[in-house]
Design a protein around this motif. Structure first.
Motif, PDB file in Angstrom:
ATOM      1  N   CYS A 102       0.784  -1.064   0.095  1.00 43.53           N
ATOM      2  CA  CYS A 102      -0.028   0.123   0.107  1.00 43.53           C
ATOM      3  C   CYS A 102       0.455   1.544  -0.105  1.00 43.53           C
ATOM      4  N   TYR A 103       0.708   1.901  -0.912  1.00 47.02           N
ATOM      5  CA  TYR A 103       2.012   2.939  -1.505  1.00 47.02           C
ATOM      6  C   TYR A 103       0.309   4.743  -0.850  1.00 47.02           C
ATOM      7  N   ASN A 104       0.855   5.505  -1.075  1.00 40.90           N
ATOM      8  CA  ASN A 104       0.211   7.174  -1.419  1.00 40.90           C
ATOM      9  C   ASN A 104       1.114   7.877  -2.653  1.00 40.90           C
ATOM     10  N   PHE A 105       0.373   8.733  -2.961  1.00 39.74           N
ATOM     11  CA  PHE A 105       1.365   9.678  -3.826  1.00 39.74           C
ATOM     12  C   PHE A 105       0.089  11.294  -3.755  1.00 39.74           C
ATOM     13  N   MET A 106      -0.037  10.973  -2.193  1.00 40.45           N
ATOM     14  CA  MET A 106       0.281  12.504  -1.499  1.00 40.45           C
ATOM     15  C   MET A 106       0.883  13.150  -1.883  1.00 40.45           C
ATOM     16  N   PRO A 107       1.291  14.726  -2.414  1.00 43.18           N
ATOM     17  CA  PRO A 107       2.495  15.269  -1.973  1.00 43.18           C
ATOM     18  C   PRO A 107       2.704  16.041  -1.001  1.00 43.18           C
ATOM     19  N   LEU A 108       3.825  16.134   0.134  1.00 46.55           N
ATOM     20  CA  LEU A 108       4.398  16.434   0.332  1.00 46.55           C
ATOM     21  C   LEU A 108       3.906  16.225   2.038  1.00 46.55           C
ATOM     22  N   LEU A 109       2.509  16.002   2.405  1.00 48.47           N
ATOM     23  CA  LEU A 109       2.316  15.777   3.549  1.00 48.47           C
ATOM     24  C   LEU A 109       1.174  13.710   3.389  1.00 48.47           C
ATOM     25  N   ASP A 110       0.596  13.762   4.433  1.00 47.62           N
ATOM     26  CA  ASP A 110      -0.163  12.665   4.436  1.00 47.62           C
ATOM     27  C   ASP A 110      -2.140  12.631   4.883  1.00 47.62           C
ATOM     28  N   TRP A 111      -2.189  12.235   5.435  1.00 59.18           N
ATOM     29  CA  TRP A 111      -3.616  12.639   6.534  1.00 59.18           C
ATOM     30  C   TRP A 111      -3.525  13.897   6.552  1.00 59.18           C
ATOM     31  N   THR A 112      -4.428  14.515   7.673  1.00 64.15           N
ATOM     32  CA  THR A 112      -3.422  15.953   7.371  1.00 64.15           C
ATOM     33  C   THR A 112      -5.357  16.004   8.336  1.00 64.15           C
ATOM     34  N   ARG A 113      -5.120  16.281   9.694  1.00 62.80           N
ATOM     35  CA  ARG A 113      -6.472  16.894  10.762  1.00 62.80           C
ATOM     36  C   ARG A 113      -6.209  18.504  11.051  1.00 62.80           C
ATOM     37  N   THR A 114      -6.745  18.939  11.863  1.00 66.29           N
ATOM     38  CA  THR A 114      -6.744  20.051  12.492  1.00 66.29           C
ATOM     39  C   THR A 114      -6.695  20.020  13.593  1.00 66.29           C
ATOM     40  N   PHE A 186      11.065  10.861   8.635  1.00 69.01           N
ATOM     41  CA  PHE A 186      10.437  12.385   7.607  1.00 69.01           C
ATOM     42  C   PHE A 186      10.971  13.588   7.561  1.00 69.01           C
ATOM     43  N   ASP A 187      10.215  14.281   7.081  1.00 71.43           N
ATOM     44  CA  ASP A 187      10.657  15.670   7.557  1.00 71.43           C
ATOM     45  C   ASP A 187       9.938  16.002   8.841  1.00 71.43           C
ATOM     46  N   ARG A 188      10.144  17.070   9.725  1.00 72.26           N
ATOM     47  CA  ARG A 188       8.902  17.406   9.920  1.00 72.26           C
ATOM     48  C   ARG A 188       8.946  19.075   9.922  1.00 72.26           C
ATOM     49  N   TYR A 189       7.729  20.005  10.338  1.00 71.43           N
ATOM     50  CA  TYR A 189       8.440  21.473   9.850  1.00 71.43           C
ATOM     51  C   TYR A 189       7.359  22.900  10.786  1.00 71.43           C
ATOM     52  N   ASP A 190       8.332  23.185  11.157  1.00 73.88           N
ATOM     53  CA  ASP A 190       7.984  24.335  11.486  1.00 73.88           C
ATOM     54  C   ASP A 190       6.915  25.397  10.613  1.00 73.88           C
ATOM     55  N   VAL A 191       6.422  26.091  10.267  1.00 66.02           N
ATOM     56  CA  VAL A 191       6.264  27.638   9.849  1.00 66.02           C
ATOM     57  C   VAL A 191       7.336  27.572   8.356  1.00 66.02           C
ATOM     58  N   ASN A 192       8.057  27.932   8.556  1.00 64.04           N
ATOM     59  CA  ASN A 192       8.757  28.756   7.529  1.00 64.04           C
ATOM     60  C   ASN A 192       9.573  27.632   7.165  1.00 64.04           C
ATOM     61  N   GLY A 193       9.866  26.279   7.748  1.00 67.08           N
ATOM     62  CA  GLY A 193      10.229  25.393   7.123  1.00 67.08           C
ATOM     63  C   GLY A 193       9.004  24.782   6.003  1.00 67.08           C
ATOM     64  N   LEU A 194       7.659  25.015   6.805  1.00 68.26           N
ATOM     65  CA  LEU A 194       7.150  23.886   5.471  1.00 68.26           C
ATOM     66  C   LEU A 194       6.415  25.314   4.040  1.00 68.26           C
ATOM     67  N   ARG A 195       6.445  26.875   4.893  1.00 72.34           N
ATOM     68  CA  ARG A 195       6.081  27.873   3.447  1.00 72.34           C
ATOM     69  C   ARG A 195       7.938  27.140   2.895  1.00 72.34           C
ATOM     70  N   GLN A 196       8.978  26.574   2.857  1.00 72.97           N
ATOM     71  CA  GLN A 196      10.623  26.734   2.232  1.00 72.97           C
ATOM     72  C   GLN A 196      10.313  25.373   1.313  1.00 72.97           C
ATOM     73  N   ALA A 197       8.921  24.468   2.325  1.00 69.93           N
ATOM     74  CA  ALA A 197       9.068  22.930   1.437  1.00 69.93           C
ATOM     75  C   ALA A 197       7.671  23.417   0.334  1.00 69.93           C
ATOM     76  N   LEU A 198       6.794  23.859   0.392  1.00 68.62           N
ATOM     77  CA  LEU A 198       5.518  24.280  -0.462  1.00 68.62           C
ATOM     78  C   LEU A 198       6.457  24.875  -1.658  1.00 68.62           C
ATOM     79  N   GLN A 199       7.488  25.478  -1.543  1.00 69.61           N
ATOM     80  CA  GLN A 199       7.751  26.370  -2.658  1.00 69.61           C
ATOM     81  C   GLN A 199       8.410  25.366  -3.653  1.00 69.61           C
ATOM     82  N   SER A 200       9.208  23.926  -3.285  1.00 67.16           N
ATOM     83  CA  SER A 200       9.944  22.682  -3.884  1.00 67.16           C
ATOM     84  C   SER A 200       8.155  22.476  -5.073  1.00 67.16           C
ATOM     85  N   TYR A 201       7.228  22.653  -4.604  1.00 66.91           N
ATOM     86  CA  TYR A 201       6.205  22.496  -5.611  1.00 66.91           C
ATOM     87  C   TYR A 201       5.400  23.553  -6.089  1.00 66.91           C
ATOM     88  N   SER A 202       6.388  24.790  -6.082  1.00 69.25           N
ATOM     89  CA  SER A 202       5.595  25.781  -6.909  1.00 69.25           C
ATOM     90  C   SER A 202       5.404  25.541  -8.537  1.00 69.25           C
TER      91      SER A 202
END
Length: 391
Positions: A102-114, A186-202
């Motif tokens: 079993c695998y997934n193709f979700m970019p950057l994050l897996d399941w997401t909850r708040t 895996f890489d856990r991100y703080d807010v700044n780190g997540l911003r940078q990680a999202l840029q890699s998918y820009s």
């Protein structure tokens, strides 16, 4: 159907194999979470994990997951080496008798909850996705102002109100909740780190991600066929674009595209009723019927949806999806496979996610993966399946 239970491994999971054995499950769903993405899984490491499970009286039924390096999803970097490593890990798994991945193709994050501990009416807690908190995170914490286009006006109003009233602790808890779906190395991100990680998918859109996924299937499925392995993609969770990242395994049309990309039994589906069920446009039972012959694994859980796009994990038989009808589809498919002498006639399933009940709250298990809450789900599903089999 074969009853399985997810286990994260020694040192990572507070639940022991002996505990799981008492639930009645006969199979374990696990991964070598300690190995960084993109590295080869050795036969020795695989064999040790398999033997540990066997000594506890169960078998390693499904790998969840053999994760994909982010470069494969982005289509960047030295993919030749990454694909070679992936195929080598597949070969090592097959050599040790493990044939379903079993695998997934979700970019950057897996399941997401708040919210990892939303209260349940009768006691206990559950996982919840709150639309206005997600909007607050995207717009007011990440500064992704374009996310305002993804939410209705009432959600945006509530998001602004929540952010204004929130403390730094509230915001830290929200970030931790959103990051909680990623186990292991895996890489856990703080807010700044997540911003940078999202840029890699820009600039990467749905068609780009589909092209990268097609390349992955082209590289991997022929090897799976040679090894006699079954791959089964897990749907997006939640089944919608998130953080500006495209998601391409969210609905019936997406699944049709994936199944036709390689019309092979090796290219299959993990039927996750909870992930698919979070999209109000998805008819989970109809999707199962349409793809029954290619379902190699099932995650059986339920969600209760709100009109604004929020949803929460319900008890397994109490949400928006008719789990009795869904179980009937899977049992009918098993009967067809037996009639056609298919070797994969028993479909493995696990009770996916569960409420934290009774002593679960004090165990410190992975969010969504308590012992008692999942055991309750397994017992309920077992009853439904046994009743349908007796008809």
């Amino acid at each position: 159907m074969k009853e399985t239970f997810r286990w994260y491994g020694e040192g990572l999971d507070k639940i022991s194999l002996a505990d799981i054995r008492q639930t009645g499950a006969s199979g374990i769903v696990t991964s070598l979470h300690e190995i960084p993405y993109g590295e080869v899984w050795s036969r020795d490491a695989i064999g040790k994990r398999r033997d540990l499970i066997k000594a506890a009286g169960m078998d390693w039924t499904v790998v969840e997951s053999l994760p994909l390096h982010e470069d494969i999803k982005r289509g960047t970097g030295d993919l030749t080496m990454l694909f070679a490593n992936y195929r080598q890990s597949m070969a090592h798994l097959a050599a040790e008798g493990i044939d379903t991945i079993c695998y997934n193709f979700m970019p950057l994050l897996d399941w997401t909850r708040t919210d990892l501990h939303a209260p349940v009416a009768n006691g206990g807690t559950c996982l919840r996705f709150e639309a206005h908190r997600m909007a607050a995170f995207e717009i007011h914490m990440l500064g992704r102002m374009e996310a305002a286009e993804d939410y209705p006006s009432d959600v945006l109003t509530k998001a602004a109100e929540w952010y204004t009233a929130s403390t730094q602790e509230d915001r830290d808890t929200l970030l931790a909740s959103i990051m909680a779906g990623l186990p292991g190395a895996f890489d856990r991100y703080d807010v700044n780190g997540l911003r940078q990680a999202l840029q890699s998918y820009s600039g990467l859109g749905h068609s780009d991600l589909r092209a990268n996924y097609k390349r992955f299937l082209d590289e991997i499925i022929p090897t799976a066929e040679e090894l006699g392995m079954r791959f089964c993609v897990h749907p997006d969770d939640p089944p919608r674009d998130i953080l500006g990242l495209p998601r391409i395994v969210s609905n019936a049309d997406d699944i049709d595209w994936i199944m036709s990309a390689h019309d092979s039994n090796a290219n299959g589906l993990t039927l996750c009723s909870g992930s698919l069920g979070a999209n109000p446009d998805n008819d989970v039972v109809a999707i199962a019927e349409q793809n029954a012959s290619r379902i190699h694994f099932a995650h059986l859980r339920n969600v209760r949806k709100d009109p604004d796009g929020s949803f929460e994990e319900s008890a397994h038989l109490e949400g928006d999806t008719n789990m009795v009808a869904l179980a009937r589809v899977l049992l009918n498919e098993e009967s067809r496979r037996k009639a056609n002498d298919r070797p994969d006639c028993d479909i493995p399933f696990r009770p996916d996610h569960g409420h934290d009940l009774l002593s679960d709250a004090s165990m410190g298990t992975y969010p969504g993966y308590p012992l008692i809450g999942r055991m309750r789900g397994l017992a309920e599903l077992r009853g439904v399946i046994h009743a349908l089999e007796a008809i």
